[in-house]
Enzyme design. Structure first.
Site, PDB file in Angstrom:
ATOM      1  N   ASP A   1      -2.387   6.030  -6.215  1.00 54.99           N
ATOM      2  CA  ASP A   1      -2.600   5.198  -5.044  1.00 54.99           C
ATOM      3  C   ASP A   1      -2.782   3.742  -5.456  1.00 54.99           C
ATOM      4  O   ASP A   1      -3.617   3.437  -6.303  1.00 54.99           O
ATOM      5  CB  ASP A   1      -3.845   5.698  -4.296  1.00 54.99           C
ATOM      6  CG  ASP A   1      -4.146   4.894  -3.047  1.00 54.99           C
ATOM      7  OD1 ASP A   1      -3.206   4.422  -2.393  1.00 54.99           O
ATOM      8  OD2 ASP A   1      -5.346   4.732  -2.724  1.00 54.99           O
TER       9      ASP A   1
ATOM     10  N   ASP B   1       0.826  -1.211   0.000  1.00 55.32           N
ATOM     11  CA  ASP B   1       0.000   0.000   0.000  1.00 55.32           C
ATOM     12  C   ASP B   1       0.860   1.260   0.000  1.00 55.32           C
ATOM     13  O   ASP B   1       1.594   1.515   0.946  1.00 55.32           O
ATOM     14  CB  ASP B   1      -0.911   0.006   1.228  1.00 55.32           C
ATOM     15  CG  ASP B   1      -1.857   1.191   1.241  1.00 55.32           C
ATOM     16  OD1 ASP B   1      -2.048   1.820   0.182  1.00 55.32           O
ATOM     17  OD2 ASP B   1      -2.414   1.491   2.312  1.00 55.32           O
TER      18      ASP B   1
END
Length: 525
Positions: free
Chosen positions: A396, A185
């Site tokens: 992202d 992430d």
């Protein structure tokens, strides 16, 4: 990370739920195979692509020629003299690999209900990344060896279709080292895994990490800087102190995510292994109470920008540079890569040169990676919108569907609908969750899809892979949607999600403050 703290703390909260999106879709590929479907071909050019709907969802678009995979060139708008060259490249034929995830139920009604819930969750994640509106401000080819490289795969086997990798944790003897699969992430900072003795843990496939078995494990003391300012930057809240059974004080962390997921436990250090590299004294969270949408993984790897992220902790060794290549397929036998260290022309498998744009920092959201999108084309036609270049755009790995400013989304959607099915006029289908532009393509095997190209500050262009343009809701083709969504408000932060990053080498150079992009087939095996 607390829901009331910096929005960076919530950046990973739907990594595992949203990952199941593509898994549900892959039922289509199975049906095609069962019905005798053979190899499916896709013709791809720089401005548009011909896609087979039977293998649209999360397929690895690649052409195997003499043992090599060749990726289509990035879309560029270089003037009238380039049109003939682009037309010739439109004849490139790509073979889509067919994979069948076996972990998602295939009943159509159940699948649609499931997708509805997952897209709603993706919307909640995207909303959680935003600052409060009143506080918002504008703000080479070939194969080489990186300093450290680890496989990066779809997490479908772990009930998540976010991307996962494996780390080793523990030291000094071989028996003390164990492997753990974690979600990757870029929107989170603190790396954590579930640990024994776990009071409240979700089910994971790997055994729990046992700190007592590692001679190099140590709890972070309360007076350490990692327990105060560093932890606050990473999670939104400083650590708390409590005495252990042995009487020593230990630093405890608490992460709370926007969807109610959380991880709480001891802030600790231990030896971490990544791609053959051994990292001593790595600060991580040893989670003793964890709940939420992490699938069957052991935890999460934080690749954000604050001091406790993996990138920052290893900057003296890897130079603050990392990159990844996200495979388009959900199958576990197709592997991309996560590379740590400064790459060069021989470090990756990219088929186009890495083009760089400026990496933008936002003091209000310190972990996030931003860039400036100055223009866009759809199928080679330029679109104009007031939102282009108006705000920083977040890239992202944890958001699935890209969110665009309303003016930008409407301009892209308008041009896409103008070109898609031109002369054919595909019938419209109802919108699905956050996706409002859908078509009924029942009985159609292939469609020509105009490709979106984002023009970045500094001249870099990024063209979305064909598999990232359409989102198949129903396996019979009766509901196929444009795989992008609009933000509610013009002044909110746009997000480029992982659905639109597939089959790209994405380079994060935190020291040079730049982001790089290149075409690369990310299905290596």
């Amino acid at each position: 990370m607390a829901a009331s703290s910096s929005s960076c703390a919530r950046a990973h909260h739907l990594l595992s739920v949203l990952a199941l999106l593509a898994a549900a879709f892959s039922v289509t590929a199975a049906s095609s195979s069962a019905n005798g479907g053979g190899s499916v071909v896709v013709a791809v050019g720089k401005k548009s692509a011909v896609l087979s709907l039977r293998e649209l969802e999360w397929a690895a678009a690649a052409r195997k020629i003499r043992g090599r995979y060749v990726q289509p060139m990035q879309a560029q708008i270089l003037g009238e003299h380039k049109k003939a060259e682009s037309a010739r490249r439109a004849a490139t034929v790509l073979k889509l690999k067919q994979h069948l995830p076996t972990t998602i139920r295939s009943q159509p009604a159940g699948t649609e209900r499931y997708l509805t819930r997952l897209l709603a969750a993706d919307e909640a994640r995207a909303a959680s990344l935003q600052l409060p509106r009143e506080a918002s401000t504008q703000s080479g080819s070939g194969r080489g060896q990186a300093v450290a490289e680890v496989p990066l795969t779809s997490g479908i086997r772990f009930q998540t279709l976010n991307y996962v990798t494996t780390i080793a944790l523990g030291g000094e003897s071989a028996g003390a080292v164990a492997n753990f699969t974690v979600i990757v992430d870029t929107g989170s900072d603190l790396t954590w895994v579930q640990c024994k003795p776990c009071r409240y843990c979700y089910s994971q496939q790997d055994p729990l990490f046992d700190p007592t078995g590692s001679a190099t494990y140590a709890a972070v003391p309360c007076n350490a800087s990692a327990c105060a300012a560093s932890l606050k930057d990473a999670t939104g809240a400083p650590g708390t102190c409590a005495r252990s059974g042995s009487g020593s004080e230990r630093c405890y962390y608490a992460l709370a995510y926007g969807d109610g997921s959380f991880s709480r436990g001891v802030l600790a250090t231990d030896t971490v292994g990544l791609g053959g590299a051994s990292l001593e004294g790595f600060v991580f969270g040893c989670g003793l109470s964890n709940r939420g949408l992490f699938g069957g993984t052991a935890g999460l790897m934080g690749l954000g920008r604050t001091e406790l992220s993996l990138v920052s902790q290893t900057s003296s060794r890897f130079g603050g540079v990392f990159s990844y290549c996200l495979p388009a397929t959900t199958s576990g036998d197709s592997t991309g890569s996560l590379s740590l260290g400064r790459g060069d022309s021989s470090a990756y498998r990219n088929t186009t040169a890495v083009a760089y744009t400026r990496m933008i920092a936002d003091p209000a959201q310190p972990p996030f990676y931003f860039m400036n999108v100055t223009g866009a084309t759809v199928g080679g036609a330029a679109v104009t919108a007031s939102g282009l270049g108006a705000r920083n755009v977040l890239i992202d790995s944890g958001t699935v569907i890209s969110r665009l400013a309303p003016s930008v989304y409407h301009a892209i959607r308008s041009e896409f609908t103008l070109q898609f099915g031109a002369g054919t006029r595909y019938p419209a289908a109802p919108g699905f969750s956050i996706l409002d532009t859908c078509y009924n393509l029942t009985g159609i095997d292939e469609v020509k899809v105009p490709l979106l190209t984002l023009q970045l500050e500094g001249g870099a262009d990024v063209t979305v892979d064909p598999a990232g343009m359409l989102f198949m809701v129903r396996k019979d083709g009766s509901q196929v949607c444009l795989a992008m969504a609009s933000l509610p408000y013009e002044d909110q932060m746009p997000i480029i999600g992982n659905y639109q990053q597939k089959n790209k080498r994405v380079v994060y150079d935190t020291v040079g403050s730049r982001l790089g992009f290149a075409d690369e087939d990310c299905s290596y095996i």
